[in-house]
Design an enzyme around this catalytic site. Structure first.
Site, PDB file in Angstrom:
ATOM      1  N   TYR B 139       5.349   7.019  -7.655  1.00  0.00           N
ATOM      2  CA  TYR B 139       5.407   7.402  -6.391  1.00  0.00           C
ATOM      3  C   TYR B 139       6.755   6.973  -6.034  1.00  0.00           C
ATOM      4  O   TYR B 139       6.985   5.818  -5.663  1.00  0.00           O
ATOM      5  CB  TYR B 139       4.189   7.150  -5.682  1.00  0.00           C
ATOM      6  CG  TYR B 139       4.236   7.461  -4.176  1.00  0.00           C
ATOM      7  CD1 TYR B 139       3.544   8.819  -4.033  1.00  0.00           C
ATOM      8  CD2 TYR B 139       4.902   6.765  -3.150  1.00  0.00           C
ATOM      9  CE1 TYR B 139       3.459   9.335  -2.553  1.00  0.00           C
ATOM     10  CE2 TYR B 139       4.757   7.395  -1.721  1.00  0.00           C
ATOM     11  CZ  TYR B 139       3.963   8.687  -1.540  1.00  0.00           C
ATOM     12  OH  TYR B 139       3.957   8.972  -0.354  1.00  0.00           O
ATOM     13  N   GLN B 141       9.353   6.747  -3.425  1.00  0.00           N
ATOM     14  CA  GLN B 141       9.612   7.071  -1.885  1.00  0.00           C
ATOM     15  C   GLN B 141      10.822   6.010  -1.477  1.00  0.00           C
ATOM     16  O   GLN B 141      11.849   6.615  -1.185  1.00  0.00           O
ATOM     17  CB  GLN B 141       8.464   6.850  -0.926  1.00  0.00           C
ATOM     18  CG  GLN B 141       8.838   7.219   0.257  1.00  0.00           C
ATOM     19  CD  GLN B 141       7.479   6.988   1.130  1.00  0.00           C
ATOM     20  OE1 GLN B 141       6.542   7.695   1.011  1.00  0.00           O
ATOM     21  NE2 GLN B 141       7.634   6.257   2.143  1.00  0.00           N
ATOM     22  N   THR B 142      10.504   4.812  -1.524  1.00  0.00           N
ATOM     23  CA  THR B 142      11.429   3.887  -0.890  1.00  0.00           C
ATOM     24  C   THR B 142      12.750   3.697  -1.839  1.00  0.00           C
ATOM     25  O   THR B 142      12.816   3.856  -3.000  1.00  0.00           O
ATOM     26  CB  THR B 142      10.802   2.260  -0.934  1.00  0.00           C
ATOM     27  OG1 THR B 142      10.496   2.045  -2.158  1.00  0.00           O
ATOM     28  CG2 THR B 142       9.940   2.236   0.177  1.00  0.00           C
ATOM     29  N   SER B 148      10.330   1.299   5.332  1.00  0.00           N
ATOM     30  CA  SER B 148       9.744   1.795   6.365  1.00  0.00           C
ATOM     31  C   SER B 148       9.873   3.095   6.922  1.00  0.00           C
ATOM     32  O   SER B 148       9.019   4.229   7.261  1.00  0.00           O
ATOM     33  CB  SER B 148       9.262   0.830   7.403  1.00  0.00           C
ATOM     34  OG  SER B 148       8.763  -0.414   6.926  1.00  0.00           O
ATOM     35  N   GLY B 181       6.432   1.130  -8.455  1.00  0.00           N
ATOM     36  CA  GLY B 181       5.673   0.513  -9.620  1.00  0.00           C
ATOM     37  C   GLY B 181       5.546   1.597 -10.604  1.00  0.00           C
ATOM     38  O   GLY B 181       5.183   2.632 -10.207  1.00  0.00           O
ATOM     39  N   ARG B 335     -10.706 -25.793   8.215  1.00  0.00           N
ATOM     40  CA  ARG B 335      -9.790 -24.772   7.608  1.00  0.00           C
ATOM     41  C   ARG B 335     -10.457 -23.855   6.651  1.00  0.00           C
ATOM     42  O   ARG B 335      -9.789 -22.753   6.523  1.00  0.00           O
ATOM     43  CB  ARG B 335      -8.647 -25.573   7.083  1.00  0.00           C
ATOM     44  CG  ARG B 335      -7.936 -26.479   7.786  1.00  0.00           C
ATOM     45  CD  ARG B 335      -7.045 -27.735   7.086  1.00  0.00           C
ATOM     46  NE  ARG B 335      -5.987 -27.312   6.246  1.00  0.00           N
ATOM     47  CZ  ARG B 335      -5.263 -28.241   5.397  1.00  0.00           C
ATOM     48  NH1 ARG B 335      -5.850 -29.129   5.194  1.00  0.00           N
ATOM     49  NH2 ARG B 335      -4.348 -27.625   4.786  1.00  0.00           N
ATOM     50  N   GLY B 403      -2.837 -31.666  -4.244  1.00  0.00           N
ATOM     51  CA  GLY B 403      -1.496 -31.473  -5.459  1.00  0.00           C
ATOM     52  C   GLY B 403      -2.104 -30.629  -6.532  1.00  0.00           C
ATOM     53  O   GLY B 403      -1.177 -29.697  -6.957  1.00  0.00           O
ATOM     54  N   THR B 424       3.617  -5.633   3.067  1.00  0.00           N
ATOM     55  CA  THR B 424       4.513  -4.964   2.962  1.00  0.00           C
ATOM     56  C   THR B 424       4.326  -3.690   2.657  1.00  0.00           C
ATOM     57  O   THR B 424       4.639  -2.528   3.346  1.00  0.00           O
ATOM     58  CB  THR B 424       5.784  -5.576   2.356  1.00  0.00           C
ATOM     59  OG1 THR B 424       5.946  -6.839   2.687  1.00  0.00           O
ATOM     60  CG2 THR B 424       7.158  -4.843   2.724  1.00  0.00           C
ATOM     61  N   GLU B 426       2.498   0.134   1.457  1.00  0.00           N
ATOM     62  CA  GLU B 426       1.647   0.883   2.629  1.00  0.00           C
ATOM     63  C   GLU B 426       1.630   0.717   3.932  1.00  0.00           C
ATOM     64  O   GLU B 426       0.705   0.825   4.608  1.00  0.00           O
ATOM     65  CB  GLU B 426       0.195   0.822   2.143  1.00  0.00           C
ATOM     66  CG  GLU B 426      -0.350   1.531   0.721  1.00  0.00           C
ATOM     67  CD  GLU B 426      -0.063   3.047   1.031  1.00  0.00           C
ATOM     68  OE1 GLU B 426      -0.661   3.654   1.955  1.00  0.00           O
ATOM     69  OE2 GLU B 426       0.388   3.578   0.028  1.00  0.00           O
TER      70      GLU B 426
END
Lengths: 666, 666
Positions: B139, B141-142, B148, B181, B335, B403, B424, B426
């Site tokens: 695909y 596109q970019t 974007s 990709g 956390r 660590g 980033t 989609e």
């Protein structure tokens, strides 16, 4: 496609719009004219020497990568000798060579440990060897099963009265020394921390100098098993370094290789105390000062890349045929500029810590240990604060570069992977902040007991005033008043500490209470540390700072630092009543207008870091902004591009493409 | 050291302490009995097949890594055929093979693009080829200079009336296709987005099917330059994939390779419209549903590793000879447990999005496009929210492992580097949230104009009530009341949107105002998205959920999710007056007690994800908790450990150690 390749400065307009003396800012950033000159000269020396090339490392396997780093270390050492560089120059050179390696541990851990913990006699024996690099040393403290809790270490050093030796041994799998940099493959010696056992009695953890490898052929000595702990985060980063493991099988060393400055063991096995432990606090302040300084360097490096690229990159909002520079978007500014301000703030705090180091040493010389708890809390807190913000900030800068930030050629993945261990080493940040919190609770409990708090906690002495005070901000510009800012930060910090202390008092067992409330205590510790940074930034601005417009830029950055903290930790400020929602909204308004003020100066403000393209190592952060041809050039170097048809096509792709039976599914 | 190696379950006590039916929770997590059975069977199939081994990848160079992935793709394809797996089974198998590769783009982007944008005739030609993998597609596109903003693309497709062809061309360096990709080395075809030029007129960006490589020998076709864009973040991660670049030099394709479902071009070059663009919104919802589902998988995977290791690792506070498990510390719980709760929350939202997808498709069938803007905003926002939390959450889990989390053998660096692009691709998360904000502003402006808002924005219709309402919490337990929670989140979200709208109204130019206030608008969008997640979690709890104790655990997790958001975004809640500082403090108290409630169930709650040790790929996250021998075993595999004396010693170490002249300095 030659039209956008060439010797053009795509950021020239950005540089023209700067409203301050960049050279003067460079000197401010470096800490003085002399410091600037040395750093500048060393950076250029490294950048112009082809032996120090960095961009060939990305495709090297582990062994090749390590060997390549050793080559640079040897070359650096040769140049340092040939040019008769001073220690200061040599240190700067190593910074700009920019490859983590065993020398860092040798100079930053092994030698200081001997200087701080060995007797004069021991120092006379070991230091010349270490200084002249006739031995290489590392610092073997952590074990496979034991990190922050030094008292939990399992390695034993048992005194053998008959032979006058200590016998080092690793009794369990979890006692294997694990992580020390330089240990795995290079170091000939190590400072080993082990439980000292004498006549069956455990005397706690002590340091010992142990030889690991033969000085003739580098083979391991009998009873010693050493190796590399394997791949770490990132492609290169710390994989260029031989972090290692170490097992002892009853290894004997002479008694006098125990570090005896603070605790001594006699021939008879009697344990006696030497100089007070407090005397090594000076070293600790120095180590932490270096870490805060490193934080400002790593954060500023990421910010430099993201700022320049944000000025080059254009997206959406096309007018006049060109899209808008992404640095013009408020969303970009509101993430990037607080990090720019943080980089400056941390540099200024590092400068203050340097002064503090000298001050502490004077106190120690005069055997005055009274301020040590406060200084310990302050430096521990600043280490935790600056390294956490820097680690997160580097990743944020990577995201600010969009998709291309994910390419190794952006330099940001490597910077991130190299930096993040700083949150864990030299004291895990959470553990350190809890130490700060413990100190704050003690301070609060002792308020009114006569001795007023001094230094970074002096404000806690004004408890009556700060619990009653109201922030006087009425219009956005009032937030530019340093007194107003300091008072808001002091009120927030003190009130958070008081609230914790009050909650603690409900527990009958204070240790249990401390554990139960630890998340809130971390918040109070962080608030205190942020106050220290804000105070030191504001204090700096009261000095004379030369250069047209320099102080004005720093003032804007200081306000951005202050207001973005208020924004981010708004819950604290509002919940403690330190400011009102209306005042928060005014802070937000001022912050936006400060972003606009900094915007035309942004590229010049990162130029002031004076980083060479070699040091940045980033196609996106190039000085000339000529980003796209460089990205293409870097891509072409990938081994995948050596053949048009991929290795593996015949075996794995063709059979699928040529398989035409119906049952073949996706 | 045999004493801690062996077939022991070090987490057995943890599992015994669980107070719920883990098998029933596994089924809830999988989305049903059938889904659980399929996923479980495929996970075991992959884990037991030595061809799918993962732990040999860490030391592979780039070409070897890619080839190794191709080998697994071919093996997976063979197994899918041999076992005649269903599409559902094949998809699960590929998930557990756990290597990003070109097939992901072929199935998730190339095929859906043809299904959505090609005419029936085009689909009849291309889909069978793609389904049977007689072609591989990507695909494209970019571009190097364009991400974007699709409307900014520069590649041109010029109609040649004489030959009835489109001529594809890359006019500038910045127009090079960059990132797709599978493009660099594997794909034979691409969907290429380019500006359609007909008779000199620009008709905007359209999609074209372009063949890149010969189906005979995989050589590139004339006029096409394709290659790999080089190394990306991490050691393996997406480096196993051939993200590529693509340049056209006047490449000709037949007119009917333009995707003509929505826009058609006749033989004469006349542009006509086809079916409405809205019809492809169903695909968009599906793609985003998949992304949210992936987020829950990646976050839960990191949480599983960190939770198990936190139960194994002990530090400080030794009583009875053993140190305290780090999972018992409130700092660790505060956390870790919110991330555990987020993983469950995102899985439940993904389930709801699956339902929404079917619902949207029914509406589209009925040509009802009225809810599309709301659904677009909702799915865009959930994509942004879940991927950001997951990326940050994986890194937080890595830090929670201390660590050892920094070792590649922890599995966490690899997981992080593989996952972060989701922020980033989609749709960049910031761009998406601004779209949500724009929709919210439109909604607020239209309030009272007759048509009441529906679906996820229905609450905005109750503007009078929500601007006046006061949170009724008086004691900590009141925060367990779902109505109270929902109203606090609705009030916060609506009031933030109203404040933005009010600030916007001060600008004469709305577009300028929107840009200026974008940081605040992002905050409002995020608040709205968090409300959606909270609502869907609470709605789920109103269903019947089988299994002893399952619903009770989910209720605790839902409350932890809610209260940790209040905690983290306290500034929003207080500044909007949605809750009071006292109520915030009660929320904090309840949160602490919920942590204690979840603690004994924590290991079982991550067991419920049903991940094999193969899938986790982590020495720290092993099911049996036997962490330390595995870490040692992994380290021993490093090529650095093949020789005792390092390659490079003779050339680079020995000369320094043996150089004894005085001038040699550090």
């Amino acid at each position: 496609m030659g039209e956008i390749v060439g010797a053009v400065d795509y950021l020239r307009e950005e540089r023209r719009s700067a409203k301050f003396d960049v050279k003067a800012m460079k000197i401010m950033w470096a800490g003085g004219k002399h410091e600037f000159e040395v750093a500048d000269r060393m950076a250029r020396l490294v950048a112009s020497d082809p032996e120090f090339k960095k961009d060939d490392r990305i495709h090297q396997g582990r062994r090749e990568l390590v060997k390549n780093t050793l080559r640079k270390v040897a070359h650096g050492w040769k140049r340092i000798n040939e040019l008769r560089l001073t220690d200061e120059e040599a240190a700067q050179l190593r910074i700009f060579v920019d490859e983590p390696c065993f020398i860092d541990l040798h100079t930053r851990m092994f030698i200081p440990a001997i200087e701080g913990q060995a007797t004069d006699e021991q120092q006379r024996k070991w230091l010349p060897l270490a200084y002249r690099m006739q031995i290489f040393g590392c610092y073997a403290q952590t074990e496979l099963g034991h990190g922050s809790n030094v008292q939990g270490l399992e390695t034993t050093a048992t005194f053998d009265h008959e032979t006058d030796e200590f016998v080092l041994h690793s009794p369990t799998l979890t006692s294997i020394k694990w992580w020390p940099g330089g240990l795995g493959k290079v170091s000939t010696h190590a400072i080993v921390y082990a439980r000292m056992i004498i006549h069956g009695q455990d005397h706690g953890v002590q340091g010992f100098i142990v030889q690991l490898r033969s000085l003739d052929d580098h083979e391991l000595l009998p009873g010693i098993t050493v190796g590399d702990i394997g791949m770490k985060f990132g492609n290169r980063a710390l994989n260029a370094m031989d972090n290692g493991f170490l097992l002892f099988d009853h290894v004997r060393i002479p008694r006098d290789q125990m570090l005896m400055r603070m605790v001594q063991v006699t021939r008879e096995g009697k344990v006696e105390s030497g100089v007070p432990r407090q005397l090594i606090y000076g070293t600790m302040v120095l180590v932490r000062q270096t870490i805060v300084y490193d934080a400002s360097r790593s954060l500023s490096r990421a910010v430099c890349i993201a700022t320049r690229y944000s000025a080059v990159r254009r997206q959406f909002g096309s007018e006049n045929g060109l899209e808008t520079q992404v640095i013009d978007y408020k969303t970009q500014q509101s993430r990037l500029f607080p990090l720019l301000a943080s980089a400056y703030a941390f540099r200024i705090v590092a400068g203050w810590l340097k002064w503090l180091y000298n001050d502490v040493n004077d106190q120690l010389q005069a055997k005055d240990f009274s301020r040590l708890p406060e200084i310990h809390a302050c430096t521990a807190g600043l280490k935790a604060l600056t390294t956490s913000v820097t680690a997160d900030g580097i990743e944020e800068c990577r995201k600010l570069c969009g998709g291309h930030g994910y390419l190794e050629s952006s330099g940001l993945p490597e910077l991130f992977a190299s930096y993040v261990p700083a949150c864990t080493f030299e004291g895990d940040n959470v553990v350190l902040l809890l130490q700060v919190a413990r100190f704050l609770m003690k301070t609060v409990l002792n308020l009114g007991s006569g001795k007023p708090p001094v230094g970074t906690i002096a404000y806690m002495g004004r408890v009556e005033h700060l619990t009653e005070s109201r922030c006087t901000v009425q219009k956005a510009e009032d937030w530019l008043n340093p007194d107003v800012v300091i008072e808001a930060f002091e009120a927030r910090s003190l009130r958070m500490s008081l609230a914790c202390a009050q909650n603690l008092s409900r527990f009958s067992n204070q240790d249990e209470g401390f554990l139960e409330l630890s998340a809130e205590l971390l918040g109070a510790a962080l608030a205190h540390c942020q106050l220290i940074v804000v105070s030191k930034f504001i204090e700096k601005l009261q000095e004379d700072i030369p250069g047209v417009g320099v102080k004005e830029q720093l003032q804007a950055l200081c306000s951005i630092y202050v207001l973005s903290i208020i924004n981010k930790h708004l819950g604290d400020f509002l919940a403690t009543g330190s400011i009102t929602p209306k005042q928060a909204s005014l802070a937000q308004d001022l912050l936006r207008s400060l972003f606009s003020k900094v915007r035309p100066n942004a590229v010049a403000l990162v130029d002031a870091f004076n980083y060479t393209d070699h040091f940045l190592g980033s196609a996106l952060g190039r000085y000339d902004g000529n980003v796209y041809p460089k990205l293409y050039e870097e891509a072409m170097k990938d081994p995948m591009n050596q053949t048009e048809v991929l290795d593996g096509y015949q075996e794995y792709i063709r059979p699928i493409l040529k398989h035409q039976r119906r049952e073949s599914r996706l």
